[in-house]
Motif scaffolding. Structure first.
Motif, PDB file in Angstrom:
ATOM      1  N   THR A 157       0.818  -1.208   0.000  1.00 37.87           N
ATOM      2  CA  THR A 157       0.000   0.000   0.000  1.00 37.87           C
ATOM      3  C   THR A 157       0.854   1.262   0.000  1.00 37.87           C
ATOM      4  O   THR A 157       0.382   2.328  -0.366  1.00 37.87           O
ATOM      5  CB  THR A 157      -0.914   0.041   1.239  1.00 37.87           C
ATOM      6  OG1 THR A 157      -0.103   0.043   2.425  1.00 37.87           O
ATOM      7  CG2 THR A 157      -1.851  -1.149   1.264  1.00 37.87           C
ATOM      8  N   ARG A 158       2.098   1.133   0.430  1.00 34.07           N
ATOM      9  CA  ARG A 158       3.018   2.287   0.416  1.00 34.07           C
ATOM     10  C   ARG A 158       4.440   1.768   0.332  1.00 34.07           C
ATOM     11  O   ARG A 158       4.832   0.900   1.113  1.00 34.07           O
ATOM     12  CB  ARG A 158       2.843   3.145   1.679  1.00 34.07           C
ATOM     13  CG  ARG A 158       3.762   4.360   1.708  1.00 34.07           C
ATOM     14  CD  ARG A 158       3.499   5.251   2.906  1.00 34.07           C
ATOM     15  NE  ARG A 158       3.836   4.631   4.176  1.00 34.07           N
ATOM     16  CZ  ARG A 158       4.108   5.307   5.297  1.00 34.07           C
ATOM     17  NH1 ARG A 158       4.040   6.622   5.311  1.00 34.07           N
ATOM     18  NH2 ARG A 158       4.404   4.668   6.408  1.00 34.07           N
ATOM     19  N   LEU A 192      14.912   3.502  -8.704  1.00 29.23           N
ATOM     20  CA  LEU A 192      13.508   3.462  -8.300  1.00 29.23           C
ATOM     21  C   LEU A 192      12.681   2.690  -9.324  1.00 29.23           C
ATOM     22  O   LEU A 192      11.826   1.873  -8.961  1.00 29.23           O
ATOM     23  CB  LEU A 192      12.967   4.879  -8.131  1.00 29.23           C
ATOM     24  CG  LEU A 192      11.504   4.993  -7.694  1.00 29.23           C
ATOM     25  CD1 LEU A 192      11.270   4.317  -6.346  1.00 29.23           C
ATOM     26  CD2 LEU A 192      11.080   6.459  -7.629  1.00 29.23           C
ATOM     27  N   ASP A 193      12.929   2.925 -10.603  1.00 34.93           N
ATOM     28  CA  ASP A 193      12.215   2.181 -11.645  1.00 34.93           C
ATOM     29  C   ASP A 193      12.490   0.684 -11.532  1.00 34.93           C
ATOM     30  O   ASP A 193      11.587  -0.145 -11.702  1.00 34.93           O
ATOM     31  CB  ASP A 193      12.639   2.683 -13.027  1.00 34.93           C
ATOM     32  CG  ASP A 193      12.123   4.085 -13.318  1.00 34.93           C
ATOM     33  OD1 ASP A 193      11.194   4.523 -12.626  1.00 34.93           O
ATOM     34  OD2 ASP A 193      12.677   4.744 -14.216  1.00 34.93           O
ATOM     35  N   LEU A 248       5.138  -2.582  -8.230  1.00 33.85           N
ATOM     36  CA  LEU A 248       4.513  -1.459  -7.548  1.00 33.85           C
ATOM     37  C   LEU A 248       3.842  -0.536  -8.554  1.00 33.85           C
ATOM     38  O   LEU A 248       4.317  -0.373  -9.682  1.00 33.85           O
ATOM     39  CB  LEU A 248       5.548  -0.672  -6.748  1.00 33.85           C
ATOM     40  CG  LEU A 248       6.311  -1.464  -5.684  1.00 33.85           C
ATOM     41  CD1 LEU A 248       7.512  -0.681  -5.197  1.00 33.85           C
ATOM     42  CD2 LEU A 248       5.391  -1.813  -4.516  1.00 33.85           C
ATOM     43  N   THR A 249       2.755   0.106  -8.122  1.00 38.32           N
ATOM     44  CA  THR A 249       2.090   1.101  -8.949  1.00 38.32           C
ATOM     45  C   THR A 249       2.577   2.492  -8.569  1.00 38.32           C
ATOM     46  O   THR A 249       3.186   2.702  -7.510  1.00 38.32           O
ATOM     47  CB  THR A 249       0.565   1.042  -8.775  1.00 38.32           C
ATOM     48  OG1 THR A 249       0.234   1.460  -7.439  1.00 38.32           O
ATOM     49  CG2 THR A 249       0.044  -0.372  -9.005  1.00 38.32           C
ATOM     50  N   ARG A 250       2.257   3.447  -9.422  1.00 41.29           N
ATOM     51  CA  ARG A 250       2.699   4.824  -9.179  1.00 41.29           C
ATOM     52  C   ARG A 250       2.158   5.359  -7.855  1.00 41.29           C
ATOM     53  O   ARG A 250       2.850   6.063  -7.127  1.00 41.29           O
ATOM     54  CB  ARG A 250       2.217   5.714 -10.338  1.00 41.29           C
ATOM     55  CG  ARG A 250       2.518   7.192 -10.178  1.00 41.29           C
ATOM     56  CD  ARG A 250       2.066   7.961 -11.409  1.00 41.29           C
ATOM     57  NE  ARG A 250       0.652   7.741 -11.693  1.00 41.29           N
ATOM     58  CZ  ARG A 250      -0.330   8.440 -11.106  1.00 41.29           C
ATOM     59  NH1 ARG A 250      -0.034   9.374 -10.206  1.00 41.29           N
ATOM     60  NH2 ARG A 250      -1.592   8.204 -11.413  1.00 41.29           N
ATOM     61  N   HIS A 251       0.900   5.021  -7.533  1.00 35.96           N
ATOM     62  CA  HIS A 251       0.287   5.541  -6.307  1.00 35.96           C
ATOM     63  C   HIS A 251       0.990   5.023  -5.049  1.00 35.96           C
ATOM     64  O   HIS A 251       0.877   5.631  -3.983  1.00 35.96           O
ATOM     65  CB  HIS A 251      -1.193   5.157  -6.246  1.00 35.96           C
ATOM     66  CG  HIS A 251      -2.048   5.888  -7.228  1.00 35.96           C
ATOM     67  ND1 HIS A 251      -2.117   7.262  -7.292  1.00 35.96           N
ATOM     68  CD2 HIS A 251      -2.877   5.427  -8.196  1.00 35.96           C
ATOM     69  CE1 HIS A 251      -2.952   7.622  -8.241  1.00 35.96           C
ATOM     70  NE2 HIS A 251      -3.425   6.525  -8.822  1.00 35.96           N
ATOM     71  N   GLU A 252       1.669   3.901  -5.163  1.00 33.91           N
ATOM     72  CA  GLU A 252       2.282   3.290  -3.979  1.00 33.91           C
ATOM     73  C   GLU A 252       3.687   3.824  -3.691  1.00 33.91           C
ATOM     74  O   GLU A 252       4.251   3.539  -2.637  1.00 33.91           O
ATOM     75  CB  GLU A 252       2.341   1.768  -4.163  1.00 33.91           C
ATOM     76  CG  GLU A 252       0.956   1.132  -4.188  1.00 33.91           C
ATOM     77  CD  GLU A 252       0.915  -0.203  -4.911  1.00 33.91           C
ATOM     78  OE1 GLU A 252      -0.184  -0.774  -4.991  1.00 33.91           O
ATOM     79  OE2 GLU A 252       1.962  -0.665  -5.410  1.00 33.91           O
TER      80      GLU A 252
END
Length: 685
Positions: free
Chosen positions: A260-261, A273-274, A282-286
């Protein structure tokens, strides 16, 4: 601003974040002792972690549904929530770097934070690393083609290390390295030198020795990361099967739940990071940029070389004047009820209740609900002794108490081994009631003794949670309490159980909500008839819309309503035509405000209730809760005085306005700090 432009209800998550900002404001308060300010920073960080593990999964999962509301979750608010979280994290970092650390230095305490380790500290740190730390380190190479990435546990800390191998054509290799904060203290306190005490993060002890962990490589970069995972994993409730085994499996699932984070050091290069985002799917929001250090809730364990000089002045719990001496506590309760107010008053009387019950030859049966108990619980040990002494002991252990499941499993196992009748969670319900019942036979008569409380049976939290505990032999209350325990032993859904009729206790989900609505309706009737009407309610959280709408109805009728709500409050106060007679206060101080109090003034003949239930969907519909009346006139006056003191607080209290802003109480003619005033009042009695 017109009422039409104001929301009818605050968003639950934004309201909770505003409470956490209030915690942060206390960390920024220069009048708060320095180590207490650090403790508030730790509480803020811990709260934000829990928010990420419990609330963010709902926001992320429902964000694509496009509906405005789903069980209190505003699916369109995710960007606002994420923006607020980032703002709060930045404020946290600025406060720590700009105020707290410089003040520590002025007090002779140097916490190394984003700075190199001084040369003269290196020998002691090296000795510590090789003797204590090295054996806990577990480096893992990151293989870009890996099909089974390392399952980083929820809330665990890791480094991502960029390495260059001599003679290799590849520019970098990446590795993960654990920071073993659960096995070792997060801080290492060096021997004092001169007038300075140096304290080092465990993280930096490891950073200093990365060449030892990765021999033959050049360290090109080191960046801390942390994954928060979905901790709101529910159990498929069934009537068959072992709930303890299901909970144990759930705890294992939580370690590897969906992310979730993903917190990462903002200094991390984009290409790394990528790489991590692909590796962990992971998604962008996380992806959330953070600082060099994560999980700063560990600041609560920062070593204190001042022996408490920078903490609150000691305020030891006061003994209850009527519950000391050699006379049996049951004989004292036979004469009259007793009301305790921890942490102002000592919790020893509650421990004594269970200890005496364990050894008293006339006690035949003990029943108790256990939601969150101390890690080394004296109270549960008394239950074990009682069972071994031949008493019939029944303990209802709520295994679904979030983040306390493992501790409750441990104690459940020990209770079972001792011969205690163990009753585990009811399907689809949590048992949040805080109650106990002792049956004692003497001279051929059975006498019941009950404990009804607003707080858990936990002697540790009783030192800093404000609560109220009634010790009673009132026949009607204890008879209905026995009904509650008979129902709990059945482990059946309320709809499948014969209807329970309570005249005195308010028990969710049976009669609690309807009784509260009826009490509010009575105040509305008094107001419309020109009689005195007023409602005063103190809660941890207020979110259930039926109750909020009923309070709005009372306000529109002219009833004066004063609310003290510690955390979530989705009621919007002070709106013309909706809630203009309603005020909402929030109090944050040295103690956690935890007691729930309900006062209905009833044209000068007030009715007062205490209990375990907030006005939340979960409490009113999906939990077993018990609220209880306060019949004793002296106790009613005590509660009224405590609440009046809190309503007069103009130091630690803040009003919540129509825009969810926190406003100071402006009456400063005479400063009132309610928690200090309440303690002084008990001290003078």
């Amino acid at each position: 601003m017109t009422p039409e432009t104001l929301p009818t209800y605050f968003n639950r998550d934004l309201s909770w974040l505003s409470f956490n900002r209030r915690v942060l404001l206390e960390a920024a308060n220069p009048d708060t002792p320095l180590y207490e300010r650090i403790r508030f920073l730790a509480i803020f960080s811990s709260n934000l972690d829990e928010f990420s593990r419990v609330r963010m999964p709902a926001l992320l999962a429902l964000g694509s549904l496009g509906t405005a509301e789903n069980d209190g979750v505003d699916t369109l608010v995710l960007p606002t929530v994420q923006h607020q979280v980032l703002q709060d994290q930045e404020a946290f970092g600025q406060l720590l770097s700009g105020q707290i650390l410089p003040e520590l230095r002025r007090q002779g305490i140097h916490l190394l934070y984003r700075e190199p380790i001084p040369v003269d500290c290196e020998p002691a740190i090296t000795d510590y690393f090789f003797a204590r730390v090295l054996g806990f380190l577990q480096p893992v190479w990151l293989d870009q083609t890996a099909t089974n990435p390392l399952p980083i546990p929820d809330n665990a800390l890791y480094f991502t290390v960029s390495l260059v191998e001599s003679g290799s054509p590849n520019p970098f290799r990446y590795a993960l390295l654990n920071i073993p904060r659960t096995a070792l203290p997060r801080f290492f306190r060096l021997p004092p030198t001169g007038d300075q005490q140096v304290i080092v993060f465990l993280d930096d002890v490891i950073r200093q020795h990365l060449p030892t962990v990765f021999p033959g490589y050049t360290i090109a970069g080191c960046y801390s990361i942390k994954i928060n995972r979905n901790a709101d994993i529910s159990i498929a409730d069934e009537f068959s099967g072992d709930i303890d085994e299901k909970i144990a499996r759930m705890l294992e699932q939580r370690k590897s739940g969906l992310p979730t984070r993903f917190l990462y050091d903002a200094a991390m290069p984009p290409e790394l990071l990528d790489h991590l985002a692909r590796y962990f799917a992971l998604t962008r929001h996380e992806l959330i940029a953070g600082g060099r250090y994560h999980t700063l809730s560990d600041l609560a364990s920062l070593p204190d070389p001042t022996s408490g000089r920078l903490n609150y002045r000691p305020q030891p719990p006061l003994p209850h004047p009527d519950l000391q001496g050699t006379e049996s506590i049951f004989a004292r309760i036979d004469r009259r009820d007793h009301l305790l107010h921890p942490p102002y008053q000592s919790y020893d009387a509650v421990l004594r209740f269970f200890n005496e019950a364990a050894i008293d030859p006339y006690v035949q049966e003990i029943s108790v609900t256990l939601y969150r108990v101390a890690t080394e619980s004296l109270l549960v040990n008394a239950l074990i002794s009682a069972a071994r002494n031949g008493k019939k002991v029944t303990a209802f252990v709520e295994l679904k108490a979030r983040f306390d499941e493992a501790n409750n499993l441990k104690w459940g196992s020990r209770l079972k081994e001792a011969g205690v009748r163990l009753v585990y969670s009811i399907p689809a319900l949590k048992v949040h009631a805080k109650t106990a019942l002792v049956e004692r036979q003497q001279n051929g008569q059975i006498q019941r003794y009950g404990i009804l409380s607003t707080g858990n049976f936990n002697e540790t939290t009783a030192r800093f949670y404000t609560d109220h505990v009634l010790l009673t032999a009132h026949p009607a209350l204890t008879s209905e309490l026995a009904m509650v325990f008979e129902y709990l032993k059945s482990r059946r859904q309320p709809a499948l159980y014969p209807p329970l009729s309570f005249e005195h206790l308010l028990v969710a989900p049976f009669n609690l909500m309807n009784r509260f609505i009826a009490l509010i309706d009575r105040e509305i009737a008094h107001q419309k008839a020109g009689r005195a009407a007023r409602i005063t309610v103190k809660l941890n959280n207020l979110q259930e819309r039926t109750m909020i709408d009923k309070l709005y109805e009372a306000s529109q009728a002219g009833v004066r309503i004063e609310l003290i709500v510690r955390a979530i409050c989705t009621l919007v106060p002070g709106v013309a035509g909706l809630s203009e007679t309603i005020t909402v206060r929030r109090i944050v101080d040295r103690y956690l405000e935890h007691g729930r109090v309900f006062i209905f003034h009833n044209n000068g003949q007030p009715e007062t209730y205490l209990g375990s239930a907030d006005w939340m969907n979960r409490n009113l519909y999906r939990r077993i809760e018990v609220c209880f009346p306060v019949y004793n006139a002296q106790f009613q006056a005590e509660i009224r005085n405590l609440i009046d003191c809190q309503l007069a607080d103009n130091t630690q209290a803040r009003f919540i306005d129509q825009h969810l802003a926190m406003l100071p109480v402006l009456n400063q003619e005479q400063p009132v700090r309610s928690q200090e005033a309440i303690y002084a009042g008990f001290q003078s009695n």
